[in-house]
Write an enzyme that holds these catalytic residues in place. Structure first.
Site, PDB file in Angstrom:
ATOM      1  N   LYS A   9       0.820  -1.215   0.000  1.00 45.48           N
ATOM      2  CA  LYS A   9       0.000   0.000   0.000  1.00 45.48           C
ATOM      3  C   LYS A   9       0.860   1.274   0.000  1.00 45.48           C
ATOM      4  O   LYS A   9       2.072   1.224   0.286  1.00 45.48           O
ATOM      5  CB  LYS A   9      -0.936  -0.034   1.221  1.00 45.48           C
ATOM      6  CG  LYS A   9      -2.041  -1.111   1.126  1.00 45.48           C
ATOM      7  CD  LYS A   9      -2.883  -1.142   2.408  1.00 45.48           C
ATOM      8  CE  LYS A   9      -4.084  -2.068   2.272  1.00 45.48           C
ATOM      9  NZ  LYS A   9      -4.879  -2.115   3.544  1.00 45.48           N
ATOM     10  N   PHE A  57     -15.414   3.297   7.049  1.00 45.76           N
ATOM     11  CA  PHE A  57     -14.043   3.577   6.609  1.00 45.76           C
ATOM     12  C   PHE A  57     -13.893   3.588   5.085  1.00 45.76           C
ATOM     13  O   PHE A  57     -12.780   3.746   4.577  1.00 45.76           O
ATOM     14  CB  PHE A  57     -13.057   2.592   7.249  1.00 45.76           C
ATOM     15  CG  PHE A  57     -13.300   1.129   6.943  1.00 45.76           C
ATOM     16  CD1 PHE A  57     -12.809   0.546   5.781  1.00 45.76           C
ATOM     17  CD2 PHE A  57     -14.015   0.327   7.834  1.00 45.76           C
ATOM     18  CE1 PHE A  57     -13.029  -0.796   5.502  1.00 45.76           C
ATOM     19  CE2 PHE A  57     -14.241  -1.021   7.567  1.00 45.76           C
ATOM     20  CZ  PHE A  57     -13.743  -1.580   6.392  1.00 45.76           C
ATOM     21  N   ARG A  85      -2.413 -14.611   4.072  1.00 46.06           N
ATOM     22  CA  ARG A  85      -3.051 -13.930   5.204  1.00 46.06           C
ATOM     23  C   ARG A  85      -2.300 -14.218   6.509  1.00 46.06           C
ATOM     24  O   ARG A  85      -2.206 -13.348   7.376  1.00 46.06           O
ATOM     25  CB  ARG A  85      -4.521 -14.364   5.340  1.00 46.06           C
ATOM     26  CG  ARG A  85      -5.400 -14.008   4.145  1.00 46.06           C
ATOM     27  CD  ARG A  85      -5.842 -12.581   4.116  1.00 46.06           C
ATOM     28  NE  ARG A  85      -6.849 -12.282   5.114  1.00 46.06           N
ATOM     29  CZ  ARG A  85      -7.579 -11.170   5.119  1.00 46.06           C
ATOM     30  NH1 ARG A  85      -7.411 -10.259   4.165  1.00 46.06           N
ATOM     31  NH2 ARG A  85      -8.462 -10.950   6.053  1.00 46.06           N
ATOM     32  N   THR A  91      -5.731  -7.511  10.456  1.00 52.04           N
ATOM     33  CA  THR A  91      -5.966  -6.189   9.873  1.00 52.04           C
ATOM     34  C   THR A  91      -5.378  -5.074  10.732  1.00 52.04           C
ATOM     35  O   THR A  91      -4.691  -4.182  10.227  1.00 52.04           O
ATOM     36  CB  THR A  91      -7.487  -5.955   9.702  1.00 52.04           C
ATOM     37  OG1 THR A  91      -8.033  -7.032   8.945  1.00 52.04           O
ATOM     38  CG2 THR A  91      -7.761  -4.635   8.997  1.00 52.04           C
ATOM     39  N   ARG A 102       2.285  -7.018   9.125  1.00 51.41           N
ATOM     40  CA  ARG A 102       1.581  -5.884   9.742  1.00 51.41           C
ATOM     41  C   ARG A 102       2.060  -5.616  11.167  1.00 51.41           C
ATOM     42  O   ARG A 102       2.082  -4.469  11.621  1.00 51.41           O
ATOM     43  CB  ARG A 102       0.072  -6.118   9.693  1.00 51.41           C
ATOM     44  CG  ARG A 102      -0.506  -5.879   8.287  1.00 51.41           C
ATOM     45  CD  ARG A 102      -1.886  -6.434   8.161  1.00 51.41           C
ATOM     46  NE  ARG A 102      -2.583  -5.990   6.954  1.00 51.41           N
ATOM     47  CZ  ARG A 102      -3.739  -6.491   6.544  1.00 51.41           C
ATOM     48  NH1 ARG A 102      -4.321  -7.469   7.234  1.00 51.41           N
ATOM     49  NH2 ARG A 102      -4.328  -6.042   5.451  1.00 51.41           N
ATOM     50  N   ASN A 112      -1.983  -0.120   7.253  1.00 52.03           N
ATOM     51  CA  ASN A 112      -1.474  -1.431   7.666  1.00 52.03           C
ATOM     52  C   ASN A 112      -0.607  -2.083   6.584  1.00 52.03           C
ATOM     53  O   ASN A 112      -0.499  -3.290   6.500  1.00 52.03           O
ATOM     54  CB  ASN A 112      -2.632  -2.336   8.099  1.00 52.03           C
ATOM     55  CG  ASN A 112      -3.672  -2.494   7.009  1.00 52.03           C
ATOM     56  OD1 ASN A 112      -3.496  -1.993   5.900  1.00 52.03           O
ATOM     57  ND2 ASN A 112      -4.742  -3.194   7.315  1.00 52.03           N
ATOM     58  N   HIS A 115      -2.254  -5.240   1.481  1.00 54.43           N
ATOM     59  CA  HIS A 115      -3.519  -5.942   1.267  1.00 54.43           C
ATOM     60  C   HIS A 115      -3.179  -7.365   0.861  1.00 54.43           C
ATOM     61  O   HIS A 115      -2.254  -7.583   0.079  1.00 54.43           O
ATOM     62  CB  HIS A 115      -4.322  -5.271   0.134  1.00 54.43           C
ATOM     63  CG  HIS A 115      -5.487  -6.101  -0.325  1.00 54.43           C
ATOM     64  ND1 HIS A 115      -6.720  -6.059   0.291  1.00 54.43           N
ATOM     65  CD2 HIS A 115      -5.593  -7.024  -1.314  1.00 54.43           C
ATOM     66  CE1 HIS A 115      -7.532  -6.907  -0.313  1.00 54.43           C
ATOM     67  NE2 HIS A 115      -6.877  -7.509  -1.299  1.00 54.43           N
TER      68      HIS A 115
END
Ligand code: UDP
Ligand code: MG
Length: 139
Positions: A9, A57, A85, A91, A102, A112, A115
């Site tokens: 990100k 959000f 994941r 998250t 993360r 964070n 994705h």
């Protein structure tokens, strides 16, 4: 399918974390099938995250994901999206297991750093959002 989508990100790209994050993920056994840097428009960001439309959000998220360049990767692993994941963590970085991406680099529930496709939310749709089949390689 054992393919999944990773996005590094804008917060992570700006903080020069592309290399650290990719090393950690590739060391976990993922194979890179396709990779590119893109800068989404706000409209494209909203479309990618349309599953979250209506949540409090959503507007923040569409602004955030289009606030700078991102690195998108199609990755392959025998355990696919589920495995990614695990490596990425929860998250909210505060809840992410020790040593996950993360946990190491995330600064807030929003910022964070990555994705990772959710196994039950159509990873192939997310891959095809960014990649043509001819932009990914089996080798
Ligand atoms: N997000 C946020 N606030 C929240 C929940 C999520 O800003 O309370 C952001 C965060 O960047 C997250 C993204 O929205 O990664 C998508 O949310 P989701 O619940 O799908 O989390 P993920 O699948 O990324 O773990
Ligand atoms: Mg999600």
């Amino acid at each position: 399918m054992n393919r999944t989508l990773l996005i590094i990100k804008p917060d992570a790209v700006k903080r020069n974390l592309i290399g650290n994050i990719l090393k950690q993920i590739l060391d976990a056994g993922f194979k890179m099938l396709g990779m590119k840097m893109v800068w989404l428009t706000r409209e494209q960001g909203g479309k990618f995250y349309e599953i979250h439309k209506g949540k409090d959000f959503y507007d923040w998220l569409t602004n955030f994901i289009s606030s700078g360049p991102i690195v998108v990767c199609c990755l392959k692993h025998p355990e696919g999206p589920k495995k990614l994941r695990e490596v990425v963590g929860a998250t909210d970085p505060k809840n992410a297991a020790q040593g996950t991406v993360r946990n190491l680099y995330g600064t807030s529930v929003g910022e964070n750093v990555v994705h990772a496709s959710a196994p039950d939310e159509d990873p192939e749709r997310e891959i095809k959002f960014f990649f043509d089949e001819k932009e990914m390689f089996e080798y």
